[in-house]
Design a protein around this motif. Sequence first.
Motif, mmCIF file in Angstrom:
data_model
loop_
_atom_site.group_PDB
_atom_site.id
_atom_site.type_symbol
_atom_site.label_atom_id
_atom_site.label_comp_id
_atom_site.label_asym_id
_atom_site.label_seq_id
_atom_site.Cartn_x
_atom_site.Cartn_y
_atom_site.Cartn_z
ATOM 1 N N UNK A 54 1.941 -9.451 15.849
ATOM 2 C CA UNK A 54 2.254 -10.169 14.617
ATOM 3 C C UNK A 54 3.526 -9.636 13.982
ATOM 4 N N UNK A 55 4.304 -10.584 13.484
ATOM 5 C CA UNK A 55 5.623 -10.270 12.932
ATOM 6 C C UNK A 55 5.824 -11.030 11.638
ATOM 7 N N UNK A 56 6.476 -10.375 10.671
ATOM 8 C CA UNK A 56 6.980 -11.108 9.520
ATOM 9 C C UNK A 56 8.415 -10.662 9.311
ATOM 10 N N UNK A 57 9.271 -11.587 8.908
ATOM 11 C CA UNK A 57 10.688 -11.261 8.752
ATOM 12 C C UNK A 57 11.129 -11.589 7.336
ATOM 13 N N UNK A 58 12.006 -10.761 6.782
ATOM 14 C CA UNK A 58 12.405 -10.978 5.405
ATOM 15 C C UNK A 58 13.668 -10.204 5.086
ATOM 16 N N UNK A 59 14.054 -10.279 3.804
ATOM 17 C CA UNK A 59 15.109 -9.420 3.287
ATOM 18 C C UNK A 59 14.564 -8.755 2.019
ATOM 19 N N UNK A 60 15.332 -7.881 1.418
ATOM 20 C CA UNK A 60 14.860 -7.025 0.326
ATOM 21 C C UNK A 60 13.909 -7.633 -0.689
ATOM 22 N N UNK A 61 14.272 -8.752 -1.353
ATOM 23 C CA UNK A 61 13.362 -9.313 -2.357
ATOM 24 C C UNK A 61 12.017 -9.712 -1.737
ATOM 25 N N UNK A 62 12.060 -10.158 -0.504
ATOM 26 C CA UNK A 62 10.830 -10.541 0.193
ATOM 27 C C UNK A 62 9.988 -9.329 0.523
ATOM 28 N N UNK A 63 10.636 -8.236 0.865
ATOM 29 C CA UNK A 63 9.877 -7.013 1.169
ATOM 30 C C UNK A 63 9.120 -6.561 -0.075
ATOM 31 N N UNK A 64 9.780 -6.737 -1.243
ATOM 32 C CA UNK A 64 9.117 -6.371 -2.498
ATOM 33 C C UNK A 64 7.833 -7.183 -2.668
ATOM 34 N N UNK A 65 7.911 -8.479 -2.370
ATOM 35 C CA UNK A 65 6.732 -9.335 -2.521
ATOM 36 C C UNK A 65 5.646 -8.998 -1.502
ATOM 37 N N UNK A 66 6.040 -8.467 -0.382
ATOM 38 C CA UNK A 66 5.064 -8.184 0.675
ATOM 39 C C UNK A 66 4.375 -6.839 0.505
ATOM 40 N N UNK A 67 4.796 -6.071 -0.485
ATOM 41 C CA UNK A 67 4.322 -4.693 -0.610
ATOM 42 C C UNK A 67 2.815 -4.534 -0.577
ATOM 43 N N UNK A 68 2.098 -5.326 -1.346
ATOM 44 C CA UNK A 68 0.647 -5.163 -1.418
ATOM 45 C C UNK A 68 0.004 -5.448 -0.057
ATOM 46 N N UNK A 69 0.528 -6.468 0.617
ATOM 47 C CA UNK A 69 -0.042 -6.825 1.921
ATOM 48 C C UNK A 69 0.265 -5.766 2.978
ATOM 49 N N UNK A 70 1.428 -5.128 2.870
ATOM 50 C CA UNK A 70 1.722 -4.038 3.814
ATOM 51 C C UNK A 70 0.681 -2.938 3.620
ATOM 52 N N UNK A 71 0.347 -2.666 2.351
ATOM 53 C CA UNK A 71 -0.692 -1.679 2.068
ATOM 54 C C UNK A 71 -2.019 -2.056 2.712
ATOM 55 N N UNK A 72 -2.342 -3.346 2.696
ATOM 56 C CA UNK A 72 -3.578 -3.812 3.338
ATOM 57 C C UNK A 72 -3.544 -3.509 4.833
ATOM 58 N N UNK A 73 -2.415 -3.800 5.465
ATOM 59 C CA UNK A 73 -2.300 -3.545 6.911
ATOM 60 C C UNK A 73 -2.367 -2.043 7.200
#
Lengths: 616, 336
Positions: A303-322
């Motif tokens: 599984x892959x997700x791709x983004x740039x800085x502002x998107x990484x900020x939004x993904x923070x909680x989900x990264x914690x879940x993973x």
Amino acid sequence: MKEVKSVVIRFSGDSGDGMQLTGTQFSNTSALMGNDISTFPDFPSEIRAPQGTVAGVSGFQVHLGSSEITTHGDEPDVLVAMNPAALKANLEAVKKGGAVIVNIDAFDLKGLQKAGYKENPLEGMALSDYNVIKANISSQTVEALKEYDLDNKSKARCKNFYALGITYFLFGRSAKNTLSWIEKKFAKNPILAEANMAALKAGRNYAETLEAVVSLYTIEKAKIKPGRYRQINGNTATAWGMIQAAKAAGLELFLGSYPITPATDILHELSHHKHFGVKTFQAEDEIAGICSAIGASFAGALALTTTSGPGLALKGEAIGLAIICEMPLVIVNVQRGGPSTGLPTKTEQSDLNQALFGRNGESPAIVVAASRPSDCFEMAFEASRLALEHMHPVILLTDGYIANGAEPWLIPDLSTSFNKINHRQITKDDKEFKSEDGVFLPYKRDDKNFSRPWAIPGTTGFEHRIGGLEREDVTGNVSHSPKNHQVMTDLRAEKIKRVQDNIPLQKLTGESSGDILVLSWGGSYGACYSAVKALQEEGKKVSLAHLRYINPMPSNLEEIIGQFKRVLVPELNSGQMRDLLNCRFQCGAVGYNKVQGLPFKISEVVDAVNRQLESL
Amino acid sequence: MSEAVAYKKKDFVSSQEVRWCPGCGDYAILSSIQTAMTKIGKRREDIVCVSGIGCSSRFPYYVNSYGMHTIHGRAPGIASGVKIHNPDLSVWVLTGDGDGLSIGGNHLIHALRRNISMNIVLFNNEIYGLTKGQYSPTSKQGIITKSSPDGSVDRAFVPGSLALGAGATFFARTMDTDPKHIQDVMIEAHEHQGTSLVEVFQNCIIFNDGAHKIYTDRATRDDYSLKLVHGEPMIFGKDRNKGLILNHFHPVVVTIGENGVTEKNILVHDKHDYNLASMLTRLKAPEYPVPVGVFYQERAAVYCQQVCAQIKDLKAKRGEGDMQALLNSGDTWEVE
């Protein structure tokens, strides 16, 4: 005839002038002719900025040479300016004494006004430092195509090929490759194909008349490792590296993503490769992008997700879940200038801290960074390998510079390299991960790397539940016990530490001890490498350690650092890596920092090292 | 795919102790869905329950299948990834009015419009339970809660109207006081080809007790709720003598046998009629009976099937992807 080791040329015009195409043709031809090259497009963030304005200028820079080329070049030796705005936006960057080819047809009152010129720069002293070639590019193109059954607007649109023709003559480039490209590209419109070819030839013929006034360049073939080459940019390399990783692991690739500059091209690229079993999901937002990837990972995908800085900020909680679920997941962050929306089309390395620390709680992710466009292939593969072998999210940092920049790439032989990744999926007959009474133990770890087993839905007898609540080791049951939380926090940290045993030792360019260690990371490799090489040629005791594995760092890094009088960390941020190194190793590292949305110039890094050498 | 197995409800009960408040409506929903799962013909290992955050989101821990308790509002996103990667799985999203309609509202509407064949069960208790009693997006305007001491000024969502507006291909409603009805609706939702949304009226005994009482309580529900059955007239009431008719698009409650009204005059439910379903989602007690059952079902292209078809087509056209060939494609050159 001027024989040069390397030369930098920048094509610049209005967004609609086709400068990206022109630059790409020039660089492809140069690569085919045996030069080493590096390219970088520079386009405005507005899709249709007002025509003729400085905001609407689009550029493409090519650095080509007979020796190793690692950056798109510090200063253009030659500028092609298709209108006044292009001249205004780029003149300052051009090397003093360099050549400027201007399309004087565009320098009318209207054009000058749009560019914000009060006086015509071609008439005063503004260009006295440069060798100016004034060409009627627009009108000559139309004139050359007068026999063709096309309206004048369509004829004028061929002017980029006229300009390309001029440069082909000046640099001794063969037109063969471009002519056949045009033929293929415009196969459905033969008149347009012929017109563009005619424009290219007309430009060449015109340039022959300039022989007396301008020097011609010859560039020898570069000494390059033998083999088959292609050009590749970082985003394509990232996409391809992921496909290959999935293949090497025997898994299907799933991308969950939301469009964001400068990462979107990875989504575009992967969406074209469904016949590799790739599934791309354009989600409703950044959070759904990563969440869908987490779901696919739970179900057994790479599984892959791709983004740039502002998107990484939004993904923070989900990264914690993973992280708490200990699931394999690759998160690609193509860094751009921040904070907030910042500079969407410009490069920066300022998300290092966010990648390392941008989540709630103690939530360590594995972090790696690609060093150059072609390295994105290897690091995407590595990110996948580490994610799958360690059952943990991996953040791959690239940046706008290497994502859009392109360079030749020695095509790897996939029968001997990049061909095997071991993942942790278990089958229904695996007894090792069950308790005596036959209950699956989702957090029963591997003795060596502490990774947990991956039981995917559909596997009989391994039904289990995981989630974002703290869990008990081994059983995976929810636990709020104080001691257990300490144990799990320590385990997650230890798990990352043990990744050290599965990454290469830090390599060094140069002697293993000396005065200055340049310690760079990510996309600034090209400038740092070339700078260190140049300094070494001058006999200076300077070496380069370029980091690609950031969390954890290679186990021999501290030892390397200890062998140098001073550590200099050039980075396109205000000192994030420098601070990290000083925190880890108390090594008194000093920074060389720039946050202008632009990559380093080689000369800037050379100067920075020299300043440190002087102050030793 | 594995062969079907004859299950008993206990096969879907996990080893984890259920920790909802005594008297919570969630117990009946859990039990009814566990029973429904024995009847859908899916093997336990092919069922995945995904939830977000909130009381209802504890659900996956209690079901002995594959499950994931994720982060607030994001269950539809995670479930989408599960289902797209492996379309053979039966994927269930368990969510609440806060999780699904507030923090996760965006994901819910997109999951509905895409039609990624999964079952979304929305436990609607019109309150935030796990954070101990704040008004939710479905709370009635004016409700006094811990965060609205002077009455909430928020207007409420109507989940059914929202779902139909978002392009849902299946919307149903049921209630925690009618386990048999929950089971029937869940089985229908499972059988639907596409994403289903089932709203369950659920009572939060601690923070919003009685929010749905008039149309869910056994003593009054016959008079204040209407069980929708496809092809059947919309008759309700303890004495089965009340019904709905339309007067210029406007629903009116009538009594059979009064003013010349006969059963033949009563509106017949057609679950494939979007406009009828839309009208039904807006009915509120006590002026109208509150409908339950399957409001709407539409046959539409299913996302996962289309994704798989595209892959299949492309493989037929271009063959199985060959990475070495891709690397060698386009302009390449040999350096000697």
